[in-house]
Write a protein that holds these residues in place. Structure first.
Motif, mmCIF file in Angstrom:
data_model
loop_
_atom_site.group_PDB
_atom_site.id
_atom_site.type_symbol
_atom_site.label_atom_id
_atom_site.label_comp_id
_atom_site.label_asym_id
_atom_site.label_seq_id
_atom_site.Cartn_x
_atom_site.Cartn_y
_atom_site.Cartn_z
ATOM 1 N N PRO A 53 -13.329 6.802 -18.400
ATOM 2 C CA PRO A 53 -14.213 7.280 -19.468
ATOM 3 C C PRO A 53 -13.552 8.372 -20.301
ATOM 4 C CG PRO A 53 -15.363 7.214 -17.351
ATOM 5 C CD PRO A 53 -13.909 6.996 -17.060
ATOM 6 N N ASP A 72 -15.760 2.861 -26.345
ATOM 7 C CA ASP A 72 -15.354 3.245 -25.000
ATOM 8 C C ASP A 72 -16.507 3.873 -24.229
ATOM 9 O OD1 ASP A 72 -12.439 2.663 -25.244
ATOM 10 O OD2 ASP A 72 -12.588 4.180 -26.821
ATOM 11 N N HIS A 73 -16.330 3.954 -22.930
ATOM 12 C CA HIS A 73 -17.290 4.626 -22.058
ATOM 13 C C HIS A 73 -17.091 6.127 -22.229
ATOM 14 C CE1 HIS A 73 -19.766 4.273 -18.238
ATOM 15 N NE2 HIS A 73 -19.603 5.571 -18.385
ATOM 16 N N ASN A 81 -18.271 9.957 -21.239
ATOM 17 C CA ASN A 81 -18.983 10.833 -20.320
ATOM 18 C C ASN A 81 -19.263 12.153 -21.026
ATOM 19 O OD1 ASN A 81 -18.713 13.233 -18.245
ATOM 20 N ND2 ASN A 81 -19.503 11.491 -17.103
ATOM 21 N N ASP A 141 -23.846 9.441 -19.456
ATOM 22 C CA ASP A 141 -22.833 8.474 -19.883
ATOM 23 C C ASP A 141 -23.354 7.648 -21.043
ATOM 24 O OD1 ASP A 141 -21.319 9.376 -17.809
ATOM 25 O OD2 ASP A 141 -21.071 7.440 -16.818
ATOM 26 N N CYS A 161 -22.581 4.292 -22.603
ATOM 27 C CA CYS A 161 -21.836 3.094 -22.214
ATOM 28 C C CYS A 161 -21.547 2.241 -23.441
ATOM 29 C CB CYS A 161 -22.620 2.325 -21.154
ATOM 30 S SG CYS A 161 -23.032 3.325 -19.722
ATOM 31 N N GLU A 202 -18.979 0.731 -24.353
ATOM 32 C CA GLU A 202 -18.128 -0.438 -24.180
ATOM 33 C C GLU A 202 -18.914 -1.707 -23.887
ATOM 34 O OE1 GLU A 202 -18.477 1.067 -19.902
ATOM 35 O OE2 GLU A 202 -18.944 1.655 -21.953
ATOM 36 N N CYS A 246 -28.208 -2.587 -14.771
ATOM 37 C CA CYS A 246 -27.382 -1.433 -15.144
ATOM 38 C C CYS A 246 -27.667 -0.212 -14.276
ATOM 39 C CB CYS A 246 -27.624 -1.066 -16.615
ATOM 40 S SG CYS A 246 -27.156 -2.347 -17.790
ATOM 41 N N THR A 257 -23.827 3.907 -13.964
ATOM 42 C CA THR A 257 -23.420 5.271 -14.301
ATOM 43 C C THR A 257 -23.448 6.184 -13.074
ATOM 44 O OG1 THR A 257 -25.700 5.830 -14.917
ATOM 45 C CG2 THR A 257 -24.250 5.042 -16.664
ATOM 46 N N GLY A 272 -27.845 7.311 -18.012
ATOM 47 C CA GLY A 272 -27.089 6.323 -18.769
ATOM 48 C C GLY A 272 -27.765 5.952 -20.075
ATOM 49 N N PHE A 294 -27.447 3.141 -23.143
ATOM 50 C CA PHE A 294 -26.849 1.830 -23.349
ATOM 51 C C PHE A 294 -27.143 1.325 -24.758
ATOM 52 C CE2 PHE A 294 -27.441 2.472 -18.881
ATOM 53 C CZ PHE A 294 -26.333 1.886 -18.283
#
Length: 453
Positions: free
Chosen positions: A59, A138-139, A141, A147, A149, A151, A165, A169, A174, A176
């Protein structure tokens, strides 16, 4: 006569590119006179011949070493028109927040194309030029607590984009990228803060194939983003920014419209998390109502501290309040017995049903957010103690302590309320201890006039 072609003379990538160039398998059959079944067999062999390795990428870390940072996160569909009004308001709000602390806009792209040989790699997608400087793939953090996410590439027609999901994370929240707005609380240890997953909504307009899945997805398409705010000690908050038709939106007591941020707006309604006053969490109570129970007693009653500043009730001044499970009656509350004590009564606010507690479902069944979603109504309720959003159904959390004895094992309970703004849009507010946001501290805030709701 069709041109003769030796399929075996082509590499896997050359064959796939050629089929894509002529427009698919049937045009290929017509042009080269090769039966479709023969082509399909060769394509299968070509795919089997492709041996690849895609290393797991680490990440990208966005740290907060001092002060506060904010991030506005959303998504965009490839080859789709941007909602320019919403993007403009996000940019205006980002600039306003930047006067207090650094704020960045990040937009994760997703693809949606039915061609069998379409390259679904997000980096090769074609996105509107106004989004280019914000695109991320990209992921990410954020400060070790959230996070993004970016990607992931989930079809916008997915009915429940957060399903599967839950562990993606680890123990972090997370976010998304997806065209739907959804919230899901994931079980954690009861002595820790809950882990919550959110999907972003998007900044692009509807653009679905007019088949069953696409038409259903249009109904829950959300022009929205997620605001993340965090500081150097790791405190953080996440909440949605949901656009009106022209792109304007609310955030807490702020309204962002025509490129201007005004403050001091009050709420239409709050559905508080289930109260359970006897078991209420003191810090969350103080942050919500400006009062807090203590362990001291006088004349047989608990002593309460009053007039605690900065509470939700004093800051947001809601016109309506929905109180869920006010009295605990531990020995007889409906979590410990099978009968509820009173029926639900309808109470709508801006076409959203607020009269149900959520414990009773349809035709005498047990209540659930998935069951209410299937009815097609807009509703806000409590009962489950776990915050959630599924379609037009919103579920608040609890004000109680996160361990009441009967919730054995790991728990998805959260200290979350559902707020309803003056435009009818809702937002989930989750508390962390005695706080529900990171205040914007700057001079010259433009207040709303007294006649603006």
């Amino acid at each position: 006569m069709p041109k003769q072609l030796d399929l075996n003379s082509l590499s896997a990538s050359e064959l796939i590119a050629l089929v894509k160039e002529v427009g698919g398998q049937r045009p290929f059959e017509r042009k080269y006179g090769i039966p479709r079944t023969t082509l399909q067999a060769r394509l299968k062999k070509a795919r089997d011949e492709q041996w690849n390795h895609r290393p797991v990428l680490k990440p990208i870390e966005e740290r907060v070493d001092q002060g506060v940072r904010r991030f506005i996160l959303t998504s965009a569909q490839d080859r789709t028109v941007v909602h320019e009004g919403f993007l403009a308001q996000l940019e205006a709000y980002c600039a306003w927040l930047n006067e207090d602390a650094p704020c960045d806009i990040m937009i994760a792209g997703f693809t949606y194309n039915k061609s069998l040989f379409e390259d679904h790699a997000k980096r090769s997608g074609l996105f509107h030029h106004s989004l280019t400087k914000y695109l991320v793939f990209d992921h990410i953090n954020i400060n070790g607590v959230v996070d993004f996410c970016a990607e992931l590439n989930t079809r916008p027609t997915a009915s429940n984009p957060l399903n599967g999901c839950e562990n993606f994370t680890e123990d972090r929240w997370g976010i998304f990228p997806h065209a739907k707005l959804q919230i899901k609380s994931v079980p954690t240890h009861k002595q820790k803060q809950p882990k919550i997953l959110l999907s972003t909504g998007c900044v692009t307009r509807t653009n679905y194939v007019p088949l069953r899945a696409g038409i259903k997805a249009e109904l829950e398409h959300s022009l929205s983003a997620v605001l993340v705010e965090t500081d150097h000690i790791g405190k953080f908050f996440c909440r949605h920014l949901i656009a009106e038709e022209d792109g304007s939106f609310y955030d807490l007591d702020r309204r962002i419209s025509n490129g201007v941020v005004t403050t001091g707006h009050n709420l239409k309604s709050i559905t508080w998390g289930d109260l359970h006053v006897k078991q209420i969490d003191p810090e969350v109570c103080a942050a919500s109502f400006g009062i807090m129970p203590t362990n001291r007693r006088a004349n047989g009653h608990r002593v309460w501290v009053e007039n605690i500043p900065g509470s939700v009730i004093d800051t947001m001044r809601p016109e309506y309040q929905q109180f869920e499970d006010v009295s605990d009656f531990y020995a007889r509350n409906h979590h410990n017995i099978k009968n509820a004590l009173a029926p639900d009564q309808s109470h709508t606010i801006d076409d959203i049903e607020n009269g149900m507690h959520g414990h009773e479902g349809v035709n005498g069944s047990r209540g659930s957010i998935a069951g209410y979603r299937r009815t097609g109504i807009k509703a806000t309720f409590g009962h489950a103690h776990s915050c959630a959003v599924l379609g037009d159904v919103w579920q608040s959390g609890t004000k109680s302590k996160l361990d009441l004895g009967y919730n054995g094992g790991m728990s998805s309970w959260s200290h979350s309320d559902v707020w309803q703004y003056q435009n009818g849009h809702r937002v989930m507010i989750t508390f962390h201890g005695n706080a529900w946001n990171i205040p914007v501290e700057k001079a010259g805030l433009q207040k709303s006039s007294s006649d603006i709701k």
